[in-house]
Design an enzyme around this catalytic site. Structure first.
Site, mmCIF file in Angstrom:
data_model
loop_
_atom_site.group_PDB
_atom_site.id
_atom_site.type_symbol
_atom_site.label_atom_id
_atom_site.label_comp_id
_atom_site.label_asym_id
_atom_site.label_seq_id
_atom_site.Cartn_x
_atom_site.Cartn_y
_atom_site.Cartn_z
ATOM 1 N N THR A 39 0.831 -1.209 0.000
ATOM 2 C CA THR A 39 0.000 0.000 0.000
ATOM 3 C C THR A 39 0.861 1.253 0.000
ATOM 4 O O THR A 39 0.538 2.242 -0.666
ATOM 5 C CB THR A 39 -0.943 -0.005 1.218
ATOM 6 N N HIS A 42 1.923 1.838 -3.462
ATOM 7 C CA HIS A 42 0.832 2.403 -4.251
ATOM 8 C C HIS A 42 0.666 3.893 -3.957
ATOM 9 O O HIS A 42 0.469 4.699 -4.879
ATOM 10 C CB HIS A 42 -0.471 1.657 -3.962
#
Length: 343
Positions: A39, A42
């Site tokens: 994450t 990202h």
């Protein structure tokens, strides 16, 4: 103290800042270790996390540390306690919280996503998000509590039966955790699909019965050699690429369960053969964050039944976060962590 802020547009800045005092229900943690998650990668590339990100912010939601200060209303924690942190904070009153699906909370906030987190020497967190650690294991292992908790939620959804055959697609930290959890769930055979030959030894050491390689022939034929069928009962996809999703459905046997566990790129699409879903009675699952699994994850780590020593491969000081992010994106690492105490 030092804290490394994400400024957006793939920019970081390490600052010397004065940490605010904790509110009555908060604690200050001296961060021992904080993992770099997919994450975080990202977010680095401009996508959202579990909640919207508004820079500047200190990222880092996979953290463990030592209580350095407590707010005046905190009674369950004391200075010196070793803790791991559940980063996801739910409102408790929206529709999804009210029906027992708090992971879909309409007002979800997260430490290290939209409030300052663990890529710093210290951070302030609500005391209720902390879980005390009753173990002498190094705290770097307990920085893995949150990703393990997320994996446990996915495993719970799959309800693997004793004797099931399981194939995990992906040889990163999540894939290597999932193969261990599948073993603990009673799978008769756990197969790892990996494109890297150098992960075979690690996978077998962590419990894989076989390692297959999609670059070295048809996966269905390779599975025939391992389980006697061209498919398996449970497929867990942990890569986040459309090609891996295609592979997952190709090896799903009749009546199989397919878990798309990875965090995909924003806008990723896969054209699903609906006739296969119908004729094969496929069950397709997604899994989001870690509702009510943090305590169990910490207990598993403390028990030693989940091995993390072969998964954590690199460690960096907080001021080298960008270098650490790039290492996490490379094929040379499995799991990269930030340890503010190292130099």
């Amino acid at each position: 103290m030092k804290a490394t802020y994400f400024l957006g547009n793939q920019q970081f800045e390490t600052r010397e800042v004065e940490l605010r005092r904790p509110a009555p229900d908060e604690v200050v943690l001296s961060v021992a270790a904080c993992g770099i998650c997919g994450t975080d990668v990202h977010i680095y590339h401009g996508d959202k996390g579990s909640a919207e990100v508004t820079p500047p912010v200190v990222l880092g939601h996979e953290l463990a540390g030592v209580v350095a200060e407590t707010g005046c209303a905190v009674t369950e924690l004391r200075v010196g306690d070793r803790v791991t942190v559940d980063p996801n904070i739910y409102c408790g009153s929206c529709h999804f919280c009210a029906i027992g699906k708090k992971q879909h909370c309409e007002h979800l906030t997260a430490i290290g996503v939209n409030r300052d987190g663990g890529f710093a020497e210290k951070c302030v967190v609500p005391a209720k998000q902390c879980r005390k650690i009753d173990s002498a294991l190094p705290l770097r292992y307990f920085a893995m509590t949150e990703p393990l908790a997320c994996c446990l939620h996915g495993i719970d959804l799959l309800n693997i039966r004793a004797g099931d055959t399981v194939c995990v697609i992906g040889d990163g930290a999540i894939g290597l955790i999932m193969l261990q959890l599948a073993r603990l769930s009673g799978a008769s055979k756990v197969i790892l699909s990996s494109r890297k030959d150098n992960r075979r030894e690690i996978a077998e050491e962590l419990g894989a019965d076989a390692v297959i390689n999609p670059m070295k022939g048809d996966l269905r034929e390779q599975l025939m050699d391992v389980v006697g069928r061209p498919g398996v009962d449970v497929v867990i996809e942990c890569v986040g690429k459309v090609q891996a999703t295609e592979q997952a459905f190709s090896i799903a046997d009749r009546g199989a369960k397919v878990m798309l566990f990875s965090v995909p790129s924003a806008g990723a699409r896969y054209s699903l053969a609906l006739e296969d879903v119908f004729q094969k009675e496929l069950k397709i699952y997604g899994s989001f964050i870690n509702p009510d699994t943090q305590e169990r994850a910490a207990g598993l780590i403390a028990s030693g039944r989940i091995r993390l020593d072969r998964i954590i491969t690199h460690s960096y000081p907080v001021e080298k976060l960008e270098e650490a992010i790039h290492m996490q994106m490379s094929g040379d690492s499995i799991k990269v962590i930030i340890e503010p105490g190292i130099v």
